[in-house]
Design a protein around this motif. Sequence first.
Motif, PDB file in Angstrom:
ATOM      1  N   ASN A 244      39.451  45.054  42.148  1.00 39.28           N
ATOM      2  CA  ASN A 244      39.961  43.550  41.490  1.00 39.28           C
ATOM      3  C   ASN A 244      39.934  43.181  39.952  1.00 39.28           C
ATOM      4  O   ASN A 244      38.478  43.425  39.103  1.00 39.28           O
ATOM      5  N   TYR A 245      41.133  43.886  39.135  1.00 39.45           N
ATOM      6  CA  TYR A 245      40.677  44.200  37.767  1.00 39.45           C
ATOM      7  C   TYR A 245      41.551  42.950  36.623  1.00 39.45           C
ATOM      8  O   TYR A 245      43.199  43.533  36.993  1.00 39.45           O
ATOM      9  N   TYR A 246      41.326  42.240  36.606  1.00 43.41           N
ATOM     10  CA  TYR A 246      42.068  41.191  35.384  1.00 43.41           C
ATOM     11  C   TYR A 246      41.874  41.546  34.317  1.00 43.41           C
ATOM     12  O   TYR A 246      41.111  41.849  32.900  1.00 43.41           O
ATOM     13  N   LEU A 247      43.245  41.778  33.599  1.00 43.00           N
ATOM     14  CA  LEU A 247      43.310  41.846  32.078  1.00 43.00           C
ATOM     15  C   LEU A 247      44.129  40.443  30.931  1.00 43.00           C
ATOM     16  O   LEU A 247      44.038  39.765  31.566  1.00 43.00           O
ATOM     17  N   SER A 248      43.476  40.271  30.312  1.00 41.77           N
ATOM     18  CA  SER A 248      43.718  39.340  29.827  1.00 41.77           C
ATOM     19  C   SER A 248      42.729  38.817  29.185  1.00 41.77           C
ATOM     20  O   SER A 248      42.593  37.809  29.984  1.00 41.77           O
ATOM     21  N   SER A 249      42.596  37.944  28.007  1.00 42.05           N
ATOM     22  CA  SER A 249      40.992  37.091  27.795  1.00 42.05           C
ATOM     23  C   SER A 249      40.752  36.904  26.323  1.00 42.05           C
ATOM     24  O   SER A 249      40.816  37.724  26.121  1.00 42.05           O
ATOM     25  N   TYR A 250      40.273  35.482  26.291  1.00 39.25           N
ATOM     26  CA  TYR A 250      39.479  35.461  25.106  1.00 39.25           C
ATOM     27  C   TYR A 250      38.381  35.656  25.027  1.00 39.25           C
ATOM     28  O   TYR A 250      37.612  35.527  23.794  1.00 39.25           O
ATOM     29  N   HIS A 251      37.618  36.117  25.775  1.00 34.30           N
ATOM     30  CA  HIS A 251      35.826  36.448  25.096  1.00 34.30           C
ATOM     31  C   HIS A 251      35.413  37.731  24.547  1.00 34.30           C
ATOM     32  O   HIS A 251      34.344  37.522  23.736  1.00 34.30           O
TER      33      HIS A 251
END
Length: 378
Positions: A244-251
């Motif tokens: 499971n690969y999660y795109l989009s982040s503010y880190h």
Amino acid sequence: MQNQNDKSVSRRSFLKKGSMLGGVAAAGALSAPAVLAQAPLVVKMQSSWPASDIWMDFAREYITRVEEMSNNRIKVDLLPAGAVVGAFQVMDAVNDGIIDAGHTVSVYWYGKSKAASFFGTGPVFGGSATTMLGWFYQGGGQELYRELTQDILGLNVVGFYGFPMPAQPFGWFKGEVNTVADIKGFKYRTVGLAADLLQSMGMSVAQLPGGEIVPAMERGVIDAFEFNNPSSDSRFGAQDVAKNYYLSSYHQASESFEFCFNKDFWDDLEPDLRAIMQYSVEAASTSNTALAMKEYSTDLQKLQSESGVTVHRTSKEILAAQLDAWDGLIEELGNDAFMKKIMDSQRAWVEQVAYYELMNAPDLGLAYDHYFPGKLKL
């Protein structure tokens, strides 16, 4: 082993001879013997990346530009992480003169000062990586970097930034994570202020170089991670340990490569060679961006079609919680006068520049969905 003073003398001798050769050539090339051809100045540069990482390809694009524009008066010996020092020790090696130059990211020497993380992995006020690269060159960031490295930390280095990286994915998980409660307790890999950020959201964070991530997953040292992009991630086998690969982040939304040079080496260069090495950072920034767009998107498709990876977009709940967590960190970090100075500078730049960028940008998602309906899951 040649000591640092010997190296400086040899460089000055090379540069002096290069200037003398120009006079010989002007006096009459026909009478100049072939033996006067000068050997190139060899620059030892180490990266923080494994030999197989796409970022080594990006570093080679820089080297190609330096060597060709200098007519091979400069040759760069590019070494991968671990060849001389570890991935996190590149800045130390440049400072000490063990290597002449480094291709790295400032967050990798975050242990010297948390302020290092502001040059790529700091709070997200609303600007992209391109916005923040603009801040470095036009908004006062370059002088703040010099103040941090030379005045505050006493490092014998000169540095430049190039290649505004696409925002880094939230990363790789064995199962789905949709809420803040879902990520609490995860043993997670990230670096820099992102570690502080995600720890405040309930994660347990380990800061590891890219080459150590998959072995750490296999041993159970971590159970979720991010590195940077689909190409780097797939090359070190992220898809073999999580699906499971999660795109989009503010880190880590606004990072760029750091090109750092030993200051003695830098000061010894002839002005034209110094200019070539400096402005090749800008030239490589453009070519790196083009290569990244091609390879990152291609590898993202392969991860889905060939490796059974499910690509998600990070939930708005988690993204909102990241911003709340940044608020707490900003208040805490602001107790340090220099870090507050950097944040105030960045905030003022983003307020002005990103207002123009965001107000002016058309809704590209709407246009994409018009021509490729049903693919986006925003």
